[in-house]
Motif scaffolding. Structure first.
Motif, PDB file in Angstrom:
ATOM      1  N   GLU A 149       0.815  -1.219   0.000  1.00  0.00           N
ATOM      2  CA  GLU A 149       0.000   0.000   0.000  1.00  0.00           C
ATOM      3  C   GLU A 149       0.849   1.270   0.000  1.00  0.00           C
ATOM      4  N   ALA A 150       2.114   1.150   0.393  1.00  0.00           N
ATOM      5  CA  ALA A 150       2.991   2.328   0.451  1.00  0.00           C
ATOM      6  C   ALA A 150       3.439   2.786  -0.930  1.00  0.00           C
ATOM      7  N   ARG A 151       3.222   1.976  -1.952  1.00  0.00           N
ATOM      8  CA  ARG A 151       3.705   2.318  -3.297  1.00  0.00           C
ATOM      9  C   ARG A 151       3.055   3.577  -3.859  1.00  0.00           C
ATOM     10  N   SER A 152       1.875   3.919  -3.381  1.00  0.00           N
ATOM     11  CA  SER A 152       1.178   5.092  -3.910  1.00  0.00           C
ATOM     12  C   SER A 152       1.581   6.379  -3.205  1.00  0.00           C
ATOM     13  N   TYR A 153       2.539   6.287  -2.273  1.00  0.00           N
ATOM     14  CA  TYR A 153       2.977   7.461  -1.513  1.00  0.00           C
ATOM     15  C   TYR A 153       4.420   7.833  -1.861  1.00  0.00           C
ATOM     16  N   GLN A 154       4.793   9.088  -1.581  1.00  0.00           N
ATOM     17  CA  GLN A 154       6.174   9.538  -1.692  1.00  0.00           C
ATOM     18  C   GLN A 154       6.868   9.302  -0.345  1.00  0.00           C
TER      19      GLN A 154
END
Length: 252
Positions: A128-133
């Protein structure tokens, strides 16, 4: 007879020159980065918990070294390629196992992905962290770990040279998450006059992140096994004689 004496004298010099250096004769280059409260420069002097632990280990082992603080990528490269280099406050992950001669754990660590309390991001999986910077430090273990999981700089990783830069970037909303060690993060918050728990929250714990025993000291592979063995014994000694616990109380 004089010729025989001369030959014997030259042979003695030759054999002596081939003898291995004793550990106490080796001049070590000791490298690290600015990572408070483990290693940090205060009034021109490199200090901190890990620094004082390493100093104690070397003193116990009868070894001498010249300490230097530099950007992590340069410290790491120096330890990879040069002889008689000691690097410290380094995390141990499988990708690094064969790259260094490991001495042992010198400091605790608590790794995770952190968000500001205002954003309060909560992740169920790393995916889920892939969509964040995400803020990382160039060449450090957090960046290496995320890259091994398919994250990439310029896409979802923003690389900096220092942890202080990342702390500020996260607070000011220039990134969404920060991969960091909470022990260090809490120190940076105190230095900024803030309470870590008031401004930051754990978005995702990295409980399976590398070896979670803590941060290590390690030698370059070009360092002799004798030196490494002396340092390992020195570390065990300061943990037995109370020096390590005294330093832990002082700094942590």
């Amino acid at each position: 007879m004089s010729q025989i004496k001369t030959v014997l004298f030259l042979l003695t010099l030759l054999i002596g020159g081939l003898q291995p250096l004793h550990a106490e004769e080796v001049s070590l280059r000791v490298v690290t980065e600015e990572l408070p409260p483990y290693n940090m420069t205060v009034s021109g002097k490199l200090t901190g918990f890990s620094t004082e632990v390493v100093e104690a280990v070397l003193a116990q082992a009868g070894l001498k070294g010249t300490f230097q603080s530099m950007p992590w990528a340069r410290a790491y490269d120096t330890a990879l390629h040069d002889e008689n280099v000691l690097i410290y406050s380094i995390a141990r992950i499988p990708q690094r196992d064969l790259l260094f001669k490991w001495v042992g754990v010198i400091a605790p660590a608590e790794w995770g992905l952190f968000s500001t309390r205002a954003r309060d991001i909560s992740l169920r999986t790393l995916e889920e962290a892939r969509s964040y910077q995400i803020a990382t430090v160039l060449g450090d273990v957090g960046e290496q770990y995320l890259q091994s999981q398919g994250f990439s700089t310029g896409l979802n990783l923003q690389s900096s040279n220092t942890y202080e830069q990342n702390y500020r970037k996260l607070k000011h909303g220039r990134v969404d998450l920060w991969i960091a060690n909470a022990v260090m993060g809490k120190y940076l918050a105190r230095q900024a006059g803030e309470d870590w728990n008031d401004v930051m929250t754990l978005a995702y714990p990295l409980t399976d992140f590398g070896r979670n025993e803590g941060l290590y000291m390690a030698f370059s592979n070009q360092t002799s096994d004798e030196v490494v063995a002396r340092a390992r014994e020195g570390l065990e000694q300061i943990k037995r004689n109370g020096i390590y616990e005294a330093l832990k109380k002082k700094w942590l």
